[in-house]
Enzyme design. Sequence first.
Site, PDB file in Angstrom:
ATOM      1  N   HIS A  88      -8.703   1.359  -5.779  1.00  0.00           N
ATOM      2  CA  HIS A  88      -7.928   0.383  -5.003  1.00  0.00           C
ATOM      3  C   HIS A  88      -6.457   0.675  -5.235  1.00  0.00           C
ATOM      4  O   HIS A  88      -6.018   0.795  -6.380  1.00  0.00           O
ATOM      5  CB  HIS A  88      -8.251  -1.053  -5.410  1.00  0.00           C
TER       6      HIS A  88
ATOM      7  N   TYR B 174       0.790  -1.223   0.000  1.00  0.00           N
ATOM      8  CA  TYR B 174       0.000   0.000   0.000  1.00  0.00           C
ATOM      9  C   TYR B 174       0.829   1.282   0.000  1.00  0.00           C
ATOM     10  O   TYR B 174       0.269   2.373  -0.016  1.00  0.00           O
ATOM     11  CB  TYR B 174      -0.949   0.008   1.206  1.00  0.00           C
TER      12      TYR B 174
END
Length: 145
Positions: A102, A22
């Site tokens: 996302h 991430y």
Amino acid sequence: MRILVINGPNLNLLGKREPEIYGTKSMESIMIDIQQTWHDICFTYKQSNHEGNLIDWIQATGDRQQETGYAGIVLNAGGYTHTSVSIRDAVAACNIPVVEVHISNIFDREPFRKISLLTDVCQHSIIGHGTDGYKEAVQWLIEHQ
């Protein structure tokens, strides 16, 4: 113009949780970048680890567009993307554009992450572009209003 950015569960840990997936930017840093890029847009940011909160925010914003003045929603529903029919239904009933975001490429991850219940009810999806996906979602909303 107003845009609502909604993040789902565990995204409050951006910059700390699994940085190899991430990245290292916090959501605060991402929002600062967005606000500095588009000075004339009013951004509201909300995050919750609770499904009902996300549904309430989507419904309140999408149902009362005239009252709230929101032009669109940037939505990263996190893990609820793969499990929440209720969030899907809220997005489907929304009267303003919703862009799914996302950070990681969900299609290159575990089998249970490859299915998004949101993609077919969102106006656009940005998947796997890292944290830049949030800026891309805002740009898409600007271009498609």
